[in-house]
Scaffold this motif. Sequence first.
Motif, PDB file in Angstrom:
ATOM      1  N   SER A  26       0.839  -1.203   0.000  1.00  0.00           N
ATOM      2  CA  SER A  26       0.000   0.000   0.000  1.00  0.00           C
ATOM      3  C   SER A  26       0.877   1.257   0.000  1.00  0.00           C
ATOM      4  CB  SER A  26      -0.980   0.002   1.167  1.00  0.00           C
ATOM      5  OG  SER A  26      -0.314   0.087   2.401  1.00  0.00           O
ATOM      6  N   GLY A  29       2.043   1.623  -3.514  1.00  0.00           N
ATOM      7  CA  GLY A  29       0.945   2.131  -4.326  1.00  0.00           C
ATOM      8  C   GLY A  29       0.721   3.613  -4.121  1.00  0.00           C
ATOM      9  N   THR A  30       0.828   4.072  -2.867  1.00  0.00           N
ATOM     10  CA  THR A  30       0.684   5.496  -2.560  1.00  0.00           C
ATOM     11  C   THR A  30       1.826   6.283  -3.201  1.00  0.00           C
ATOM     12  OG1 THR A  30      -0.475   5.010  -0.504  1.00  0.00           O
ATOM     13  CG2 THR A  30       0.541   7.182  -0.688  1.00  0.00           C
ATOM     14  N   LEU A  32       3.630   5.476  -5.787  1.00  0.00           N
ATOM     15  CA  LEU A  32       3.516   5.461  -7.247  1.00  0.00           C
ATOM     16  C   LEU A  32       2.261   6.174  -7.736  1.00  0.00           C
ATOM     17  CD1 LEU A  32       4.517   1.741  -7.998  1.00  0.00           C
ATOM     18  CD2 LEU A  32       5.961   3.789  -8.163  1.00  0.00           C
ATOM     19  N   GLY A  33       1.313   6.381  -6.818  1.00  0.00           N
ATOM     20  CA  GLY A  33       0.040   6.974  -7.216  1.00  0.00           C
ATOM     21  C   GLY A  33      -0.858   5.987  -7.933  1.00  0.00           C
ATOM     22  N   SER A  34      -0.577   4.694  -7.771  1.00  0.00           N
ATOM     23  CA  SER A  34      -1.359   3.662  -8.462  1.00  0.00           C
ATOM     24  C   SER A  34      -1.273   2.334  -7.724  1.00  0.00           C
ATOM     25  CB  SER A  34      -0.833   3.474  -9.890  1.00  0.00           C
ATOM     26  OG  SER A  34      -1.470   2.366 -10.501  1.00  0.00           O
ATOM     27  N   PRO A  35      -2.368   1.930  -7.069  1.00  0.00           N
ATOM     28  CA  PRO A  35      -2.356   0.613  -6.434  1.00  0.00           C
ATOM     29  C   PRO A  35      -2.207  -0.515  -7.451  1.00  0.00           C
ATOM     30  CG  PRO A  35      -4.434   1.784  -5.976  1.00  0.00           C
ATOM     31  CD  PRO A  35      -3.592   2.669  -6.819  1.00  0.00           C
ATOM     32  N   VAL A  36      -2.714  -0.307  -8.656  1.00  0.00           N
ATOM     33  CA  VAL A  36      -2.600  -1.343  -9.686  1.00  0.00           C
ATOM     34  C   VAL A  36      -1.143  -1.522 -10.104  1.00  0.00           C
ATOM     35  CG1 VAL A  36      -3.335  -2.042 -12.004  1.00  0.00           C
ATOM     36  CG2 VAL A  36      -4.967  -0.937 -10.457  1.00  0.00           C
ATOM     37  N   ALA A  37      -0.401  -0.424 -10.251  1.00  0.00           N
ATOM     38  CA  ALA A  37       1.026  -0.528 -10.592  1.00  0.00           C
ATOM     39  C   ALA A  37       1.786  -1.242  -9.478  1.00  0.00           C
ATOM     40  CB  ALA A  37       1.619   0.859 -10.835  1.00  0.00           C
ATOM     41  N   THR A  87      -4.019  -3.402  -1.408  1.00  0.00           N
ATOM     42  CA  THR A  87      -3.169  -2.278  -1.795  1.00  0.00           C
ATOM     43  C   THR A  87      -4.002  -1.004  -1.943  1.00  0.00           C
ATOM     44  OG1 THR A  87      -1.657  -3.802  -2.909  1.00  0.00           O
ATOM     45  CG2 THR A  87      -1.480  -1.490  -3.514  1.00  0.00           C
ATOM     46  N   TRP A  88      -5.210  -1.146  -2.434  1.00  0.00           N
ATOM     47  CA  TRP A  88      -6.109  -0.012  -2.623  1.00  0.00           C
ATOM     48  C   TRP A  88      -6.730   0.452  -1.299  1.00  0.00           C
ATOM     49  CZ3 TRP A  88     -11.524  -0.528  -1.963  1.00  0.00           C
ATOM     50  CH2 TRP A  88     -12.262   0.617  -2.286  1.00  0.00           C
TER      51      TRP A  88
END
Length: 147
Positions: A26, A29-30, A32-37, A87-88
């Motif tokens: 998480s 993800g924060t 990178l600005g993308s939980p999917v990445a 992660t989201w």
Amino acid sequence: MHPLTTYAAVMLVAGIGIPVLAALNSALGTRLGSPVAAAAILFCVALFSTLLVLILNQPRAVMGVTSAPKHLLLAGCLVAFYVLTITWAAPKFGVGNAVFFVLLGQLISAAAIDHFGLFGAQVSPLSLTRASGIALMAAGVFVTQQV
């Protein structure tokens, strides 16, 4: 050491790793600005790690996948769903809150799988004692959510 003790110890360590995984991924993800990445990167690292273990231990084992029932491959979708959702949710909901609800879902699902022997699992009927333990865990999850 008794084999059951070894299994319990290894699974305890795996359980310790789940919130650590949630917190690390998480945070990634924060950042990178993308939980999917972050999830995709996690799976790339996991794939390479697993392939290394496979190559070192049982390189021929993967050949049996062609004869395995295709529904068994859905486990990969479930792990992707878990990693994507934790992660989201964790940065917004808290790692503890997210993992507590995952744990509750695991208890319910595990009890059903064991009770009915789903997916070839060893049958372990849901007794009143076991159901009470799950209810107690659910109550514990509820208590942890109180501010």
